[in-house]
Design an enzyme around this catalytic site. Structure first.
Site, PDB file in Angstrom:
ATOM      1  N   HIS A 243     -62.011 -37.948 -68.765  1.00 22.70           N
ATOM      2  CA  HIS A 243     -61.013 -38.932 -69.199  1.00 22.70           C
ATOM      3  C   HIS A 243     -60.947 -39.080 -70.713  1.00 22.70           C
ATOM      4  O   HIS A 243     -61.952 -39.056 -71.403  1.00 22.70           O
ATOM      5  CB  HIS A 243     -61.235 -40.283 -68.528  1.00 22.70           C
ATOM      6  CG  HIS A 243     -62.580 -40.907 -68.757  1.00 22.70           C
ATOM      7  ND1 HIS A 243     -62.949 -42.086 -68.184  1.00 22.70           N
ATOM      8  CD2 HIS A 243     -63.645 -40.505 -69.485  1.00 22.70           C
ATOM      9  CE1 HIS A 243     -64.170 -42.398 -68.556  1.00 22.70           C
ATOM     10  NE2 HIS A 243     -64.611 -41.449 -69.346  1.00 22.70           N
ATOM     11  N   ASN A 244     -59.713 -39.184 -71.181  1.00 15.76           N
ATOM     12  CA  ASN A 244     -59.389 -39.376 -72.606  1.00 15.76           C
ATOM     13  C   ASN A 244     -59.766 -38.193 -73.491  1.00 15.76           C
ATOM     14  O   ASN A 244     -59.718 -38.288 -74.714  1.00 15.76           O
ATOM     15  CB  ASN A 244     -60.031 -40.648 -73.160  1.00 15.76           C
ATOM     16  CG  ASN A 244     -59.414 -41.899 -72.585  1.00 15.76           C
ATOM     17  OD1 ASN A 244     -59.930 -42.455 -71.615  1.00 15.76           O
ATOM     18  ND2 ASN A 244     -58.297 -42.341 -73.142  1.00 15.76           N
TER      19      ASN A 244
END
Length: 347
Positions: A243-244
């Site tokens: 994530h990210n």
């Protein structure tokens, strides 16, 4: 393939130069060492040069600067990048993935979804509310496209691809079977009683144009904001992007590699197989990382090569490997010196 293709047409297609018989036709392609009459082959690796003089291929694509110092029976096409030229020919004449058009009767498409022109939607595909499928996209059997998700023009999603809600795949992309785009990022907060509370992952994944993703990859949605795969990225099978994270333009990542959360990988990087990259760091543009390396901290200087776990600059790593191989002999010498010192102190 039964259609004959002239060497002149091939040379024109790839902007190459013919040497030898320009009346030759090809019907198939093959490896230079095993090609037969009527085949097109290529030579880009100097290790295979000897095969040029023995190949039965009718036409071979070679580099502009290759020195041919013996007679050859095949015709030659000169090209600055033979492998690339060969790929262009494959895509033009031999690509097995021809465009398909039509919607299978078993597909389930929500009435609020928008479907472009000349699309293919295969058996048991599910397209959720407010999803958008752009012109020329191809969705093969059992693909799932979630709420408000977007599939770009001429993009191919192979069987079993899952595109979660709010995620986007750009134009001219290829996503291979069973890859998941938009699964929850690995986010959990410790609680007073020692358990973990799930942190809602409310971001998305954005895959830009001209990206190819292998089979069984996982691209996690961001906690907030977006996980981003930039234009031209190529991911091998079994790659994890957390994530990210962000992967820069035209970066290539080989199989079984993982990029942890919030890490930013630069442009034009080459990352070998089984590489692990920790979270919250940056990898400079043009970085090359050898297989099975572990990256524990940021790489700030561009266009450097690293290998090892923990990774170090490649020249240092090779020196360390030499020392490591000699450790038994070094240990023996140390023991001998220690004994000599003891003997001297006794005297």
């Amino acid at each position: 393939m039964t259609t004959k293709i002239s060497i002149v047409d091939i040379a024109t297609l790839i902007k190459g130069t013919v040497e030898g018989d320009n009346s030759v036709f090809i019907q198939n392609v093959g490896k230079i060492e095993s090609a037969q009459s009527g085949d097109l082959a290529f030579l880009s690796n100097p290790k295979y040069l000897n095969h040029l003089y023995t190949t039965k291929a009718s036409v071979v694509i070679v580099s502009n600067d290759l020195i041919i110092d013996k007679p050859v029976e095949c015709s030659i096409i000169r090209h600055p990048m033979p492998y690339y030229g060969f790929c262009v020919v494959l895509n033009q004449y031999f690509n097995p993935h021809q465009n398909r058009v039509g919607i299978h009767p078993t597909a389930i498409i929500d009435s609020s979804a928008t479907i472009g022109e000349n699309v293919y939607i295969g058996p048991y595909v599910v397209i959720d509310e407010n999803a958008h499928i752009d012109n020329g996209a191809q969705l093969y059997a059992q693909v799932f496209v979630g709420n408000k998700a977007v599939v770009g023009k001429n993009t191919i999603l192979y069987p079993g691809v899952k595109l979660y809600s709010d995620c986007q795949v750009g134009n001219n992309c290829i996503v291979h079977a069973s890859t998941v785009i938009g699964s929850d990022g690995f986010g959990f907060a410790p609680t007073p009683d020692g358990t973990y509370a799930k942190i809602p992952q409310i971001g998305n994944v954005i895959v830009e144009d001209n990206v190819e993703i292998g089979s069984n990859c996982s691209l996690d949605r961001a906690t907030m904001g977006s996980t981003i795969i930039r234009k031209g990225v190529k991911l091998d099978n079994l790659v994890q992007i957390a994530h990210n994270a962000e992967v820069g333009e035209n970066t290539v990542i080989a199989g079984l590699s993982g990029v942890a959360g919030s890490t930013k990988v630069g442009k034009q990087c080459v990352i070998g197989a089984q590489v692990g990259i920790v979270g919250h760091i940056t990898i400079a543009d043009g970085t090359q990382i050898g297989g099975q390396s572990g990256i524990p901290k940021s790489i700030k200087e561009p266009n450097q090569q690293f290998i090892g776990s923990p990774a170090m600059p490649i020249k240092e790593a090779f020196k360390s490997q030499v020392i490591l191989r000699n450790l038994p002999q070094i240990e023996l010498r140390i023991r001998e010196l220690e004994q000599k010192i003891k003997d001297l102190t006794k005297e």
